[in-house]
Design a protein around this motif. Structure first.
Motif, PDB file in Angstrom:
ATOM      1  N   ARG A  29     -15.386   2.323  -1.871  1.00 12.90           N
ATOM      2  CA  ARG A  29     -15.212   1.073  -1.146  1.00 12.90           C
ATOM      3  C   ARG A  29     -15.276   1.353   0.348  1.00 12.90           C
ATOM      4  O   ARG A  29     -14.637   2.288   0.840  1.00 12.90           O
ATOM      5  N   ARG A  61      -9.787  -8.445   8.517  1.00 12.23           N
ATOM      6  CA  ARG A  61      -9.509  -7.334   7.598  1.00 12.23           C
ATOM      7  C   ARG A  61     -10.770  -6.998   6.788  1.00 12.23           C
ATOM      8  O   ARG A  61     -11.575  -7.875   6.498  1.00 12.23           O
ATOM      9  N   HIS A  63       0.807  -1.218   0.000  1.00 14.13           N
ATOM     10  CA  HIS A  63       0.000   0.000   0.000  1.00 14.13           C
ATOM     11  C   HIS A  63       0.840   1.267   0.000  1.00 14.13           C
ATOM     12  O   HIS A  63       0.392   2.312  -0.466  1.00 14.13           O
ATOM     13  N   ARG A 119     -10.427   4.322  -2.037  1.00 17.51           N
ATOM     14  CA  ARG A 119      -9.998   3.526  -0.876  1.00 17.51           C
ATOM     15  C   ARG A 119     -10.245   4.353   0.395  1.00 17.51           C
ATOM     16  O   ARG A 119      -9.364   5.079   0.854  1.00 17.51           O
ATOM     17  N   ARG A 138       1.733 -10.119  -0.752  1.00 15.82           N
ATOM     18  CA  ARG A 138       1.913  -9.065  -1.748  1.00 15.82           C
ATOM     19  C   ARG A 138       2.959  -8.032  -1.354  1.00 15.82           C
ATOM     20  O   ARG A 138       3.439  -7.289  -2.195  1.00 15.82           O
ATOM     21  N   CYS A 167      -9.817  -3.359 -10.493  1.00  6.63           N
ATOM     22  CA  CYS A 167      -9.268  -2.145  -9.874  1.00  6.63           C
ATOM     23  C   CYS A 167      -7.926  -2.391  -9.202  1.00  6.63           C
ATOM     24  O   CYS A 167      -7.395  -1.522  -8.529  1.00  6.63           O
ATOM     25  N   GLY A 168      -7.361  -3.593  -9.376  1.00 13.14           N
ATOM     26  CA  GLY A 168      -6.025  -3.852  -8.833  1.00 13.14           C
ATOM     27  C   GLY A 168      -4.962  -3.360  -9.801  1.00 13.14           C
ATOM     28  O   GLY A 168      -5.268  -2.869 -10.908  1.00 13.14           O
ATOM     29  N   GLY A 172     -10.219  -7.258  -7.331  1.00 17.65           N
ATOM     30  CA  GLY A 172      -9.078  -6.701  -6.594  1.00 17.65           C
ATOM     31  C   GLY A 172      -7.905  -7.642  -6.802  1.00 17.65           C
ATOM     32  O   GLY A 172      -7.633  -8.517  -5.995  1.00 17.65           O
ATOM     33  N   SER A 173      -7.228  -7.442  -7.928  1.00 17.38           N
ATOM     34  CA  SER A 173      -6.203  -8.422  -8.304  1.00 17.38           C
ATOM     35  C   SER A 173      -5.015  -8.431  -7.351  1.00 17.38           C
ATOM     36  O   SER A 173      -4.363  -9.463  -7.197  1.00 17.38           O
ATOM     37  N   ASN A 174      -4.743  -7.304  -6.686  1.00 15.19           N
ATOM     38  CA  ASN A 174      -3.591  -7.289  -5.777  1.00 15.19           C
ATOM     39  C   ASN A 174      -3.755  -8.377  -4.729  1.00 15.19           C
ATOM     40  O   ASN A 174      -2.829  -9.118  -4.411  1.00 15.19           O
ATOM     41  N   ASP A 175      -4.957  -8.447  -4.190  1.00 17.06           N
ATOM     42  CA  ASP A 175      -5.209  -9.484  -3.188  1.00 17.06           C
ATOM     43  C   ASP A 175      -5.526 -10.819  -3.823  1.00 17.06           C
ATOM     44  O   ASP A 175      -5.113 -11.855  -3.313  1.00 17.06           O
ATOM     45  N   ILE A 202       1.343   1.949  -3.591  1.00 16.00           N
ATOM     46  CA  ILE A 202       0.081   2.459  -4.157  1.00 16.00           C
ATOM     47  C   ILE A 202      -0.061   3.948  -3.817  1.00 16.00           C
ATOM     48  O   ILE A 202      -0.429   4.772  -4.661  1.00 16.00           O
ATOM     49  N   LYS A 231      -2.803  -2.115   6.438  1.00 12.88           N
ATOM     50  CA  LYS A 231      -3.384  -0.799   6.706  1.00 12.88           C
ATOM     51  C   LYS A 231      -3.994  -0.807   8.106  1.00 12.88           C
ATOM     52  O   LYS A 231      -5.123  -1.246   8.293  1.00 12.88           O
ATOM     53  N   GLU A 251     -11.694 -10.590  -4.569  1.00 16.78           N
ATOM     54  CA  GLU A 251     -10.260 -10.558  -4.252  1.00 16.78           C
ATOM     55  C   GLU A 251      -9.847 -11.729  -3.366  1.00 16.78           C
ATOM     56  O   GLU A 251      -8.715 -11.779  -2.898  1.00 16.78           O
ATOM     57  N   MET A 298     -15.998  -6.811  -4.074  1.00 20.02           N
ATOM     58  CA  MET A 298     -14.687  -6.994  -4.682  1.00 20.02           C
ATOM     59  C   MET A 298     -14.436  -8.484  -4.772  1.00 20.02           C
ATOM     60  O   MET A 298     -14.699  -9.220  -3.817  1.00 20.02           O
ATOM     61  N   LEU A 355     -12.489   3.134  -7.805  1.00 16.95           N
ATOM     62  CA  LEU A 355     -12.153   2.679  -6.444  1.00 16.95           C
ATOM     63  C   LEU A 355     -11.709   3.870  -5.624  1.00 16.95           C
ATOM     64  O   LEU A 355     -10.679   4.490  -5.918  1.00 16.95           O
TER      65      LEU A 355
HETATM   66  C1  PEP Z   1      -6.790  -5.092  -4.670  1.00 19.56           C
HETATM   67  O1  PEP Z   1      -6.638  -5.910  -3.770  1.00 19.56           O
HETATM   68  O2  PEP Z   1      -6.483  -5.324  -5.861  1.00 19.56           O
HETATM   69  C2  PEP Z   1      -7.352  -3.762  -4.387  1.00 19.56           C
HETATM   70  C3  PEP Z   1      -7.680  -2.945  -5.350  1.00 19.56           C
HETATM   71  O3  PEP Z   1      -7.468  -3.380  -3.094  1.00 19.56           O
HETATM   72  P1  PEP Z   1      -6.209  -3.006  -2.179  1.00 19.56           P
HETATM   73  O4  PEP Z   1      -5.000  -2.881  -3.083  1.00 19.56           O
HETATM   74  O5  PEP Z   1      -6.512  -1.735  -1.496  1.00 19.56           O
HETATM   75  O6  PEP Z   1      -6.109  -4.163  -1.253  1.00 19.56           O
END
Ligand code: PEP
Ligand code: MG
Length: 586
Positions: free
Chosen positions: A338, A364, A194, A302, A472, A509-510, A459-462, A197, A346, A438, A436, A300
């Motif tokens: 969101r 979370r 994050h 956050r 991640r 949105c990732g 939420g591709s990051n997760d 980001i 976070k 994710e 989401m 998104l």
């Molecule tokens: C994600 O997980 O892709 C996402 C957009 O949310 P965050 O990065 O805030 O976990």
């Protein structure tokens, strides 16, 4: 003394070039002992030290009192030794000297003094005195923690600087004075951590993977170049290198300026399919600036970052004002907000009630909201549905892993509406509610969710971290964290197919939404909207305008049959070098 000129390779996480002197900052997570300051910062650092001493003394007295009530005097007397240390003139004078003469910041000065005194105690052949070394460290740590809580490190530097740190938490990054920071070079983290980001959101160049050895040796006198495109970090560059980077920076700005000039053009493929482009927002920004970069809405917001200040949690009215302002500035453009995704990396100690062994798999996002902080969740939902009357809002839930979480939220929203009607407060009655995707659990049950949710956002990051079981933000497993992993593509494919059956849209949105090598696959998989950091939008739009949807579909067919992510990535790189070679150099 300045560190000799050298170049190291780090990992780029936010584009751009920064050139300037460094400021090493203490992180909550680390005992740094060599953070230097400039002479003009001495009075402020002395003040932080003395304020923290007073707080520590009070804390110890309270602890002693509590123990006296629970146990007996002899146990409580343990703290007497600690209190004596806080008052110890020699120790206090040593810290003051280290700040004023050696120009160390308050935390470093405390840790250095502690090392000195503890070593002296340990060297004495007397078991009792050796034990005192432990007390000294304990008290020192308590003072240092209190110093960091007295306030962020003084960022009163003569000029803006490059922040270097071992770790930076999202709340530390959010709390930074934007005007004083040129960029970030951090030891730990990754593209989707994050902090990275937030760096992109602040449009500041950033790299991670800065070698530890540099952190231990750099001082405020050292200069640095960070190249957020290639990941190169150059320490104390010569004049020629610095000039070459200034030129590179101007050239990059020129390319972005040209791309921004096309921002009004829609993201339509060569065969006529259009994709919505939206922005990810982390701060309370002016939407008109975001729109200029080519956004057709916010995909998104956050919201957890408005809760990062541990000293102040915004109440319902304050939140309402923030959301309302954003809605008004967006006009008719859709805004997906969101609900707070607190937890994972976070954290806010005022919200999260207990530390967890494994926070990314813990309480979370929606879990925290439903189990432990329903009070805050209800308040946020009320503020949101009130602000919904001012525009085109959608509400989205993070970290959903089972249907009950969505159904329970629907009930809560229904109850908040009753409450607002009772209070006679206006609210929007039919705000779309999405989830989401994710967690692999949500993706694999997309058929069920698609019947209850109004939209999906991947939420591709997760999703990548949980699918591949690769943290991640941990650079040690970064080699496994692969967006193009066939397992990730299959989950996205299933999600989209089920959404199509129920006629609901799917966004991404990732980070992969702005990853050039992933965009062709996302198009081919049938994603309707890509939401990304606003700086990346012009580039992604140009790429989409160079691609054919038909070919992207074929590409996905091949990718799904690949054995590994490297083969998948090769497919898209080949396509980009054919269709949009000019983008490869950026
Ligand atoms: C994600 O997980 O892709 C996402 C957009 O949310 P965050 O990065 O805030 O976990
Ligand atoms: Mg997420």
């Amino acid at each position: 003394m300045r560190v000799p000129s050298c170049t190291v390779q780090a990992t780029p996480v936010a584009a751009g070039i920064a050139i300037g002197r460094v400021m090493l900052i203490h992180s909550e997570a680390q005992e740094t002992k060599n953070v230097t300051i400039t002479p003009e910062m001495v009075p402020a650092e002395l003040e932080r030290f003395h304020t923290a001493l007073a707080i520590t003394k009070k804390e110890l007295q309270e602890l002693q009192e509590k123990l006296r009530i629970k146990l007996n005097d002899s146990e409580a007397d343990i703290f007497e030794a600690h209190l004596l240390l806080v008052d110890d003139r020699t120790m206090v004078a040593e810290v003051e000297r280290s700040i004023s003469e050696e120009l160390f910041d308050a935390e470093s000065a405390v840790y250095r003094a502690v090392d000195k005194f503890a070593a002296a105690f340990s060297a004495v052949e007397d078991a009792y005195l050796q034990e005192r070394a432990v007390d000294v460290r304990d008290v020192g740590h308590r003072i240092a923690v209190n110093i960091s809580e007295v306030g962020p490190q003084n960022l009163v530097y003569d000029e803006p600087r490059i922040v270097i740190a071992s770790t930076l938490t999202p709340s530390e990054t959010v709390g930074m004075n934007r005007e004083k920071v040129l960029g970030f070079a951090v030891e730990t983290g990754s593209t989707t951590s994050h902090t990275a980001i937030l760096a992109r959101s602040l449009k500041l160049p950033a790299v991670v993977g800065l070698p530890r050895q540099l952190l231990d040796t750099l001082t405020v006198a050292d200069k640095m170049i960070i190249d957020g495109f290639s990941g190169k970090v150059i320490i104390n560059p010569d004049a020629g290198t610095e000039e070459a980077y200034r030129l590179k920076s101007r050239e990059a700005e020129e390319i972005y300026r040209q791309l921004r000039g096309e921002s009004d053009l829609r993201a339509v493929t060569t065969d006529g399919f259009s994709v919505e482009i939206a922005a990810n927002v982390e701060f309370q920004e002016d939407y008109s600036e975001i729109r200029k970069n080519g956004a057709g809405g916010i995909g998104l917001f956050r919201t957890e970052f408005i809760f990062m200040d541990e000293k102040h949690l915004p109440d319902e009215d304050e939140q309402f004002e923030i959301y309302k302002k954003l809605m008004i500035s967006a006009g008719n453009d859709p805004v997906t907000i969101r609900t707070m995704d607190i937890g994972g990396d976070k954290l806010n100690s005022g919200i999260v009630r207990s530390a967890e062994q494994n926070p990314f798999l813990g309480l979370r996002g929606i879990r925290l909201c439903l189990r432990e902080r329903r009070d805050l969740f209800e308040m946020q939902l009320r503020a949101l549905i009130r602000a919904g009357v001012h525009g085109n809002m959608q509400i989205m839930l993070p970290m959903v892993s089972c249907m009950d979480e969505l159904l329970e939220t629907k009930e809560i929203i229904a109850r908040q509406k009753v409450e607002l009607s009772r209070r006679g407060v206006p609210f929007a009655d039919s705000i779309p509610l999405g989830v989401m995707i994710e967690t692999p659990a949500a993706a694999m049950t997309a058929d069920r969710f698609a019947r209850e949710a109004d939209f999906f956002s991947i939420g591709s990051n997760d999703l990548i971290q949980y699918t591949i079981a690769s943290d991640r933000s941990n650079e040690r497993v970064a080699h496994l964290y692969r967006p193009a992993h066939p397992a990730v593509l299959r989950l996205i494919k299933f999600t989209v197919e089920e959404a199509v059956k129920q006629n609901i849209p799917v966004a991404v949105c990732g980070q992969i939404a702005e990853d050039m090598s992933m965009v062709p696959f996302l198009l081919g998989l049938g994603i309707n909207e890509l939401s990304m950091s606003s700086g990346a939008m012009p580039l992604v739009k140009r790429l989409i305008r160079s691609l054919s949807m038909h070919e992207c579909g074929e590409l996905v067919g091949k990718a799904l049959l690949c054995d590994n992510s490297a083969d998948v990535t090769l497919l898209s790189q080949e396509m980009i070098s054919r269709c949009a070679p000019e983008l490869l150099d950026i």
